[in-house]
Design a protein around this motif. Structure first.
Motif, PDB file in Angstrom:
ATOM      1  N   SER A  42       0.831  -1.211   0.000  1.00 35.26           N
ATOM      2  CA  SER A  42       0.000   0.000   0.000  1.00 35.26           C
ATOM      3  C   SER A  42       0.863   1.259   0.000  1.00 35.26           C
ATOM      4  N   TYR A 138       0.184  -5.415   9.118  1.00 33.22           N
ATOM      5  CA  TYR A 138      -0.374  -5.202   7.770  1.00 33.22           C
ATOM      6  C   TYR A 138      -0.932  -6.502   7.189  1.00 33.22           C
ATOM      7  N   TYR A 161      -4.256 -17.783  -2.950  1.00 28.64           N
ATOM      8  CA  TYR A 161      -3.488 -17.427  -4.143  1.00 28.64           C
ATOM      9  C   TYR A 161      -2.550 -16.274  -3.771  1.00 28.64           C
ATOM     10  N   SER A 164       2.826 -16.184  -0.803  1.00 29.69           N
ATOM     11  CA  SER A 164       4.168 -15.819  -0.335  1.00 29.69           C
ATOM     12  C   SER A 164       4.344 -14.336  -0.032  1.00 29.69           C
ATOM     13  N   ALA A 166       3.018 -10.539   1.908  1.00 25.64           N
ATOM     14  CA  ALA A 166       2.735 -10.181   3.308  1.00 25.64           C
ATOM     15  C   ALA A 166       1.362 -10.702   3.727  1.00 25.64           C
ATOM     16  N   VAL A 167       0.367 -10.475   2.888  1.00 25.00           N
ATOM     17  CA  VAL A 167      -0.990 -10.918   3.219  1.00 25.00           C
ATOM     18  C   VAL A 167      -1.064 -12.451   3.119  1.00 25.00           C
ATOM     19  N   SER A 187       5.189 -19.257  -6.469  1.00 26.83           N
ATOM     20  CA  SER A 187       6.109 -19.679  -7.538  1.00 26.83           C
ATOM     21  C   SER A 187       7.083 -20.733  -7.006  1.00 26.83           C
ATOM     22  N   ASN A 190       9.257 -20.544  -3.800  1.00 22.18           N
ATOM     23  CA  ASN A 190       8.573 -20.336  -2.516  1.00 22.18           C
ATOM     24  C   ASN A 190       7.795 -21.556  -2.025  1.00 22.18           C
ATOM     25  N   TYR A 205       2.346 -21.661  -9.442  1.00 22.46           N
ATOM     26  CA  TYR A 205       1.536 -20.967 -10.464  1.00 22.46           C
ATOM     27  C   TYR A 205       2.242 -20.849 -11.802  1.00 22.46           C
ATOM     28  N   VAL A 247      -8.253  -9.685  -2.199  1.00 22.30           N
ATOM     29  CA  VAL A 247      -7.748  -8.639  -1.308  1.00 22.30           C
ATOM     30  C   VAL A 247      -8.125  -7.241  -1.828  1.00 22.30           C
ATOM     31  N   GLY A 250     -12.926  -4.108  -1.720  1.00 18.20           N
ATOM     32  CA  GLY A 250     -13.311  -3.172  -0.657  1.00 18.20           C
ATOM     33  C   GLY A 250     -12.153  -2.698   0.192  1.00 18.20           C
ATOM     34  N   HIS A 295       7.819  -8.935  -5.717  1.00 18.02           N
ATOM     35  CA  HIS A 295       8.186 -10.328  -5.429  1.00 18.02           C
ATOM     36  C   HIS A 295       8.771 -10.511  -4.039  1.00 18.02           C
ATOM     37  N   LYS A 296       8.438  -9.623  -3.129  1.00 15.87           N
ATOM     38  CA  LYS A 296       8.996  -9.830  -1.786  1.00 15.87           C
ATOM     39  C   LYS A 296       8.362 -11.073  -1.158  1.00 15.87           C
TER      40      LYS A 296
HETATM   41  N1  LIG Z   1      -8.270  -3.654  -0.778  1.00 18.99           N
HETATM   42  C1  LIG Z   1      -7.470  -2.937  -0.033  1.00 18.99           C
HETATM   43  O1  LIG Z   1      -7.861  -1.960   0.587  1.00 18.99           O
HETATM   44  C2  LIG Z   1      -6.040  -3.351   0.095  1.00 18.99           C
HETATM   45  C3  LIG Z   1      -5.339  -2.911   1.199  1.00 18.99           C
HETATM   46  C4  LIG Z   1      -4.024  -3.274   1.292  1.00 18.99           C
HETATM   47  C5  LIG Z   1      -3.420  -4.083   0.310  1.00 18.99           C
HETATM   48  N2  LIG Z   1      -4.130  -4.469  -0.767  1.00 18.99           N
HETATM   49  C6  LIG Z   1      -3.481  -5.266  -1.812  1.00 18.99           C
HETATM   50  O2  LIG Z   1      -3.024  -6.464  -1.256  1.00 18.99           O
HETATM   51  C7  LIG Z   1      -2.065  -6.999  -2.134  1.00 18.99           C
HETATM   52  C8  LIG Z   1      -1.133  -7.880  -1.382  1.00 18.99           C
HETATM   53  O3  LIG Z   1      -0.230  -7.132  -0.607  1.00 18.99           O
HETATM   54  P1  LIG Z   1       1.111  -7.834  -0.133  1.00 18.99           P
HETATM   55  O4  LIG Z   1       1.840  -6.827   0.685  1.00 18.99           O
HETATM   56  O5  LIG Z   1       0.819  -9.153   0.451  1.00 18.99           O
HETATM   57  O6  LIG Z   1       1.837  -8.031  -1.509  1.00 18.99           O
HETATM   58  P2  LIG Z   1       3.349  -8.391  -1.701  1.00 18.99           P
HETATM   59  O7  LIG Z   1       3.926  -8.882  -0.407  1.00 18.99           O
HETATM   60  O8  LIG Z   1       4.028  -7.252  -2.378  1.00 18.99           O
HETATM   61  O9  LIG Z   1       3.263  -9.589  -2.727  1.00 18.99           O
HETATM   62  C9  LIG Z   1       4.478 -10.123  -3.156  1.00 18.99           C
HETATM   63  C10 LIG Z   1       4.273 -11.586  -3.398  1.00 18.99           C
HETATM   64  O10 LIG Z   1       3.328 -11.742  -4.464  1.00 18.99           O
HETATM   65  C11 LIG Z   1       3.703 -12.884  -5.190  1.00 18.99           C
HETATM   66  N3  LIG Z   1       3.267 -12.764  -6.577  1.00 18.99           N
HETATM   67  C12 LIG Z   1       3.665 -11.851  -7.491  1.00 18.99           C
HETATM   68  N4  LIG Z   1       3.048 -12.069  -8.670  1.00 18.99           N
HETATM   69  C13 LIG Z   1       2.256 -13.153  -8.490  1.00 18.99           C
HETATM   70  C14 LIG Z   1       1.366 -13.875  -9.334  1.00 18.99           C
HETATM   71  N5  LIG Z   1       1.164 -13.516 -10.602  1.00 18.99           N
HETATM   72  N6  LIG Z   1       0.719 -14.921  -8.802  1.00 18.99           N
HETATM   73  C15 LIG Z   1       0.893 -15.289  -7.510  1.00 18.99           C
HETATM   74  N7  LIG Z   1       1.728 -14.652  -6.669  1.00 18.99           N
HETATM   75  C16 LIG Z   1       2.399 -13.598  -7.158  1.00 18.99           C
HETATM   76  C17 LIG Z   1       5.196 -12.898  -5.118  1.00 18.99           C
HETATM   77  O11 LIG Z   1       5.642 -14.247  -5.232  1.00 18.99           O
HETATM   78  P3  LIG Z   1       6.600 -14.669  -6.447  1.00 18.99           P
HETATM   79  O12 LIG Z   1       7.865 -13.887  -6.273  1.00 18.99           O
HETATM   80  O13 LIG Z   1       6.787 -16.105  -6.216  1.00 18.99           O
HETATM   81  O14 LIG Z   1       5.864 -14.333  -7.708  1.00 18.99           O
HETATM   82  C18 LIG Z   1       5.518 -12.289  -3.768  1.00 18.99           C
HETATM   83  O15 LIG Z   1       5.817 -13.257  -2.787  1.00 18.99           O
HETATM   84  C19 LIG Z   1      -1.441  -5.802  -2.850  1.00 18.99           C
HETATM   85  O16 LIG Z   1      -1.637  -5.977  -4.230  1.00 18.99           O
HETATM   86  C20 LIG Z   1      -2.217  -4.620  -2.329  1.00 18.99           C
HETATM   87  O17 LIG Z   1      -2.530  -3.710  -3.348  1.00 18.99           O
HETATM   88  C21 LIG Z   1      -5.440  -4.142  -0.891  1.00 18.99           C
END
Ligand SMILES: NC(=O)c1ccc[n+]([C@@H]2O[C@H](COP(=O)([O-])OP(=O)(O)OC[C@H]3O[C@@H](n4cnc5c(N)ncnc54)[C@H](OP(=O)(O)O)[C@@H]3O)[C@@H](O)[C@H]2O)c1
Length: 309
Positions: A42, A138, A161, A164, A166-167, A187, A190, A205, A247, A250, A295-296
């Motif tokens: 975010s 978070y 889905y 790996s 944060a969520v 992937s 992971n 995936y 995610v 909303g 990709h974190k």
């Molecule tokens: N609705 C809301 O209000 C709200 C609020 C907060 C966050 N969010 C959303 O929540 C999402 C998740 O946040 P986060 O911090 O958990 O993200 P993140 O940590 O940045 O996600 C990174 C991870 O996503 C994986 N990834 C990347 N591409 C992928 C794909 N095509 N298929 C499957 N996995 C994949 C990566 O694994 P690989 O390296 O193995 O690909 C990596 O481990 C964000 O997109 C954010 O925008 C929404």
């Protein structure tokens, strides 16, 4: 105090280390000396104002159109209560705390931040470091929100889905805690450690499209919002009464009880923080560059050093 200021929307270089005025707590606030924060997905979206057209207006109204109205970004923190306003009853100077403050408040990329007593703030579990504590709110609060929204039940088959991120890493652990049978999609590199977090099955995936497993899951949670195929297609893998939640469905508003539950799970060793990298506050732009890649593994944490006085 030192803070990272977002001078305008743009690439990571817009984040600059500056001296700014230290905040003072109001009557109902505590001032927290921050030892750790995190760079979340975010934060990167806001820094770059990377929003779809339909969200441009509401996002601009909420955070500012040309630059963030609150120039110090940062949602999560772990630190120590440095001072408390006159009305504060539940915290005192010296308490070690962790929490989050979603927009438009932000302000955690700094040495100090004030938060209301009734905000998303709790005593930090004693068995985790500040860095580990900053890696929890978070992903943990978002995952908990969506798992509850999907009414997760013991014995259900759930597919996560993006297991790996944060969520995702929080969702895997929480779904196991709720007694679900977890399949994690991630992937190749992971696969094994997502399994170690509690997924009984893992799907790569890059090699398999899980939607081919028709009629399998009671609940699918897209924890990363990056599925190329549509939600409609994803729903093929659901059982007849199954639920599909993304995610991106909303804006979650977590409750303090959720943060308390996360604290208790950490204390009981039923959940563990997942940290990919740790950067000092001064390297915030570098940390954003890394998170921008998408990709974190779990969380990117920032440490905040204070000058000895
Ligand atoms: N609705 C809301 O209000 C709200 C609020 C907060 C966050 N969010 C959303 O929540 C999402 C998740 O946040 P986060 O911090 O958990 O993200 P993140 O940590 O940045 O996600 C990174 C991870 O996503 C994986 N990834 C990347 N591409 C992928 C794909 N095509 N298929 C499957 N996995 C994949 C990566 O694994 P690989 O390296 O193995 O690909 C990596 O481990 C964000 O997109 C954010 O925008 C929404």
């Amino acid at each position: 105090m030192k803070a990272i200021v977002c001078t305008k929307y743009g690439p990571p270089e817009v984040l600059q280390l500056k001296e700014v005025e230290k905040p003072s707590p109001r009557k109902n606030e505590v001032c927290i000396k921050i030892f750790a924060t995190a760079v979340t997905a975010s934060d990167c979206i806001i820094r770059g104002f990377n929003v779809p057209g339909s969200l441009w207006l509401p996002m601009g109204l909420a955070v500012g159109f040309t630059k963030p109205r609150q120039p110090i970004l940062g949602i999560v923190l772990a630190g120590e209560v440095e001072s408390a306003g006159s009305d504060i009853r539940s915290f005192k100077k010296g308490d070690r705390v962790f929490g989050w403050d979603l927009f438009p408040a932000f302000g955690a990329y700094a040495e100090y931040k004030c938060m209301p007593e009734k905000g998303m703030l709790a005593i930090k579990p004693a068995n985790v470091t500040y860095e580990e504590a900053a890696a929890i709110p978070y992903g943990g609060l978002l995952a908990l929100h969506y798992l509850k929204k999907g009414n997760i039940q013991s014995g259900q088959k759930i597919l996560i889905y993006g297991a790996s991120g944060a969520v995702g890493t929080s969702a895997v652990q929480l779904a196991r805690y709720f007694g679900a049978e977890v399949t994690g999609v991630c992937s190749t590199t992971n696969l094994e450690w997502v399994r170690s977090l509690g997924a009984s099955t893992v799907i790569d995936y890059t090699k398999e499209d899980f939607t081919n497993r028709e009629g399998t899951y009671d609940f699918i949670f897209d924890a990363v919002g990056k599925r190329k195929s549509s939600k409609f297609q994803g729903k093929k893998a659901l059982t007849p009464y199954g639920k599909y939640i993304s995610v991106d469905d909303g804006s979650p508003k977590p409750h303090i009880d959720d943060l308390i539950l996360l604290k208790e799970l950490l204390e009981a060793g039923k959940m563990r923080p997942v940290i990919d990298r740790i950067y000092p506050l001064e390297q915030m732009a570098e940390a954003h560059r890394y998170v921008d890649k998408g990709h974190k593994k779990g969380n990117v944490v920032i440490t905040v050093e204070h000058n000895k006085t």
